[in-house]
Design an enzyme around this catalytic site. Structure first.
Site, PDB file in Angstrom:
ATOM      1  N   LYS A  84      42.166  34.160  12.148  1.00 57.05           N
ATOM      2  CA  LYS A  84      42.065  35.544  11.709  1.00 57.05           C
ATOM      3  C   LYS A  84      42.176  36.435  12.936  1.00 57.05           C
ATOM      4  O   LYS A  84      41.309  36.441  13.800  1.00 57.05           O
ATOM      5  CB  LYS A  84      40.745  35.804  10.985  1.00 57.05           C
ATOM      6  CG  LYS A  84      40.617  37.230  10.443  1.00 57.05           C
ATOM      7  CD  LYS A  84      39.331  37.430   9.648  1.00 57.05           C
ATOM      8  CE  LYS A  84      39.242  38.868   9.146  1.00 57.05           C
ATOM      9  NZ  LYS A  84      38.034  39.122   8.339  1.00 57.05           N
ATOM     10  N   THR A 111      34.649  38.295  -0.111  1.00 58.65           N
ATOM     11  CA  THR A 111      35.126  39.556  -0.663  1.00 58.65           C
ATOM     12  C   THR A 111      35.998  39.371  -1.890  1.00 58.65           C
ATOM     13  O   THR A 111      36.020  40.214  -2.778  1.00 58.65           O
ATOM     14  CB  THR A 111      35.891  40.341   0.416  1.00 58.65           C
ATOM     15  OG1 THR A 111      35.034  40.542   1.541  1.00 58.65           O
ATOM     16  CG2 THR A 111      36.337  41.692  -0.084  1.00 58.65           C
ATOM     17  N   ASP A 123      36.004  35.850   7.173  1.00 60.83           N
ATOM     18  CA  ASP A 123      35.556  35.862   8.567  1.00 60.83           C
ATOM     19  C   ASP A 123      35.406  34.473   9.173  1.00 60.83           C
ATOM     20  O   ASP A 123      35.613  34.293  10.374  1.00 60.83           O
ATOM     21  CB  ASP A 123      34.235  36.628   8.691  1.00 60.83           C
ATOM     22  CG  ASP A 123      34.423  38.129   8.584  1.00 60.83           C
ATOM     23  OD1 ASP A 123      35.594  38.583   8.611  1.00 60.83           O
ATOM     24  OD2 ASP A 123      33.425  38.852   8.460  1.00 60.83           O
TER      25      ASP A 123
END
Length: 419
Positions: free
Chosen positions: A239, A86, A163
């Site tokens: 995460k 991203t 991720d």
């Protein structure tokens, strides 16, 4: 009309006013609205009025050397390596989805705040979303990092999707002995969103890459505000939220350090370390990148069908995410024993976020130890998965290695810690 013109776009009853942006296709118009968001509009179906020509200077990437930063001998040199994600993404106006399509040069254009902080060497290893990452790309990335360090850079920043960032950071921590910082960063929200975290994370990562450190780090927002990034050891980070900007946390301890974004913006010293860490130049550059991919990560669940475990018979390595102190159903112990006898290295971790496994407290745990299952201490399951790949390929006794701390992944003892 050209990119940079202020336009009014009407399509049916919907009207948009904003700055015309470069588009990747001839079929769509891309308009940046006053709030910072971009919208895509079908060119043929829209009526467009130019309100002001050249209202905004928009770089299309076609200008020769548009993202070049002139070399400054007084500045450190940072290798900026892109793998996608991203932080290096834009919106696909055909689908409305975020797509990884920028290379390292595009990131320098997209984050002008990086200019003047370092000299940059841009390099693209992959251009993928992080769910498409695999051990082969980890090895390519590790080799690229080694080459950049050998070429004399003062630090490395790896742009990566969030991720699976913890997996890749762990892989490089086991593969690489580095004399300079190797800093992973990404963003939870794409650059076209006003709440994007890409600028601050990138700036703080570059600051960390030039600091007195020689660790594989993850640099991401420390809180919901744009004031500070945390520096996490690559083998101890997880995460913990799908979308918050401060999704990453060091498990079981405080982060290794932080970067004050305000100080960095003012050109002041911004990096602070809180505890023991490898310092710049302490170790020689070494890369051991062999991996054994025949490793599985299995999460035990109550009532799990025993055939799920039986189907894994014959794999070289197995990480189990067990309950509590590191347990599974008693009926599975005999199968695990047979797998160990057949040559599978099996290590136990815990589904609990905090704490370490200890299979000496209850009967099930003692039976697991007797079956040959080894304790992975307080290593995170995801980190243990990567570690076992590396240990199987590079250690004479990979089972013993799973009980050692090779890259800061396991602590000597677990102690209560509060943020």
């Amino acid at each position: 009309m050209n990119a940079g013109d202020r336009v009014r776009v009407e399509r049916g009853s919907v009207v948009h006013e904003g700055v015309l942006m470069p588009s990747t296709t001839a079929e769509e118009l891309v308009v940046k609205l006053a709030g910072g968001y971009n919208v895509g509009v079908d060119r043929e179906a829209a009526d467009v009025e130019v309100l002001e020509s050249d209202a905004y200077a928009v770089k299309t990437g076609e200008e020769p050397g548009g993202s070049t930063v002139e070399f400054d001998e007084d500045l450190p040199t940072v290798a900026l390596i892109s793998t996608g994600g991203t932080i290096a993404s834009t919106v696909d106006y055909r689908t409305g989805a975020v797509t990884a399509q920028f290379d390292a040069e595009d990131v320098l254009r997209a984050v002008p705040d990086l200019a003047g902080r370092a000299n940059y060497r841009g390099r693209v290893v992959a251009n993928i979303l992080s769910e498409n990452m695999d051990p082969g790309v980890w090895q390519e990335l590790a080799n690229a990092v080694r080459e950049e360090i050998a070429a004399g850079v003062d630090g490395v920043v790896v742009m990566h999707g969030t991720d699976t960032m913890q997996y890749t950071a762990s892989a490089l921590a086991f593969m690489l002995d580095t004399p300079v910082p190797v800093v992973f960063t990404g963003s939870q929200r794409s650059a076209d969103r006003p709440s994007s975290d890409n600028v601050m994370n990138a700036v703080c990562a570059v600051e960390a890459a030039t600091a007195n450190c020689a660790e594989v780090l993850v640099c991401m927002h420390a809180g919901s505000s744009d004031d500070r990034c945390s520096l996490h050891r690559g083998t101890r980070v997880r995460k913990n939220h799908t979308s918050r900007r401060d999704a990453f946390e060091t498990v079981g301890a405080e982060p290794l350090g932080s970067v004050d974004y305000g100080a960095a913006s003012r050109g002041e010293p911004a990096v602070e370390f809180y505890g023991d860490h490898a310092e710049r130049g302490e170790q020689e550059l070494t890369l051991v990148s062999d991996l054994n991919g025949d490793v599985e990560l299995l999460k035990f669940t109550p009532g799990m069908d025993p055939t799920r475990l039986e189907r894994l018979a014959g794999v070289d390595g197995l990480i189990i995410e067990g309950t509590g102190l590191g347990h599974v159903h008693t009926d599975l112990v005999s199968t695990l024993s047979e797998m160990v006898d057949g040559g599978t290295v099996i290590a136990m971790t815990s589904a609990c976020i905090e704490g370490r496994v200890c299979d000496r407290v209850y009967d099930t745990g003692r039976d697991l130890l007797a079956a040959g299952v080894v304790e992975a201490e307080d290593t995170l399951p995801e980190t243990a998965y990567v570690k076992l790949m590396w240990a199987l390929a590079n250690r004479e006794d990979p089972a013993a290695a799973m009980g050692e701390s090779l890259a800061g992944e396991a602590t000597a003892r677990s102690t209560p810690w509060q943020p």
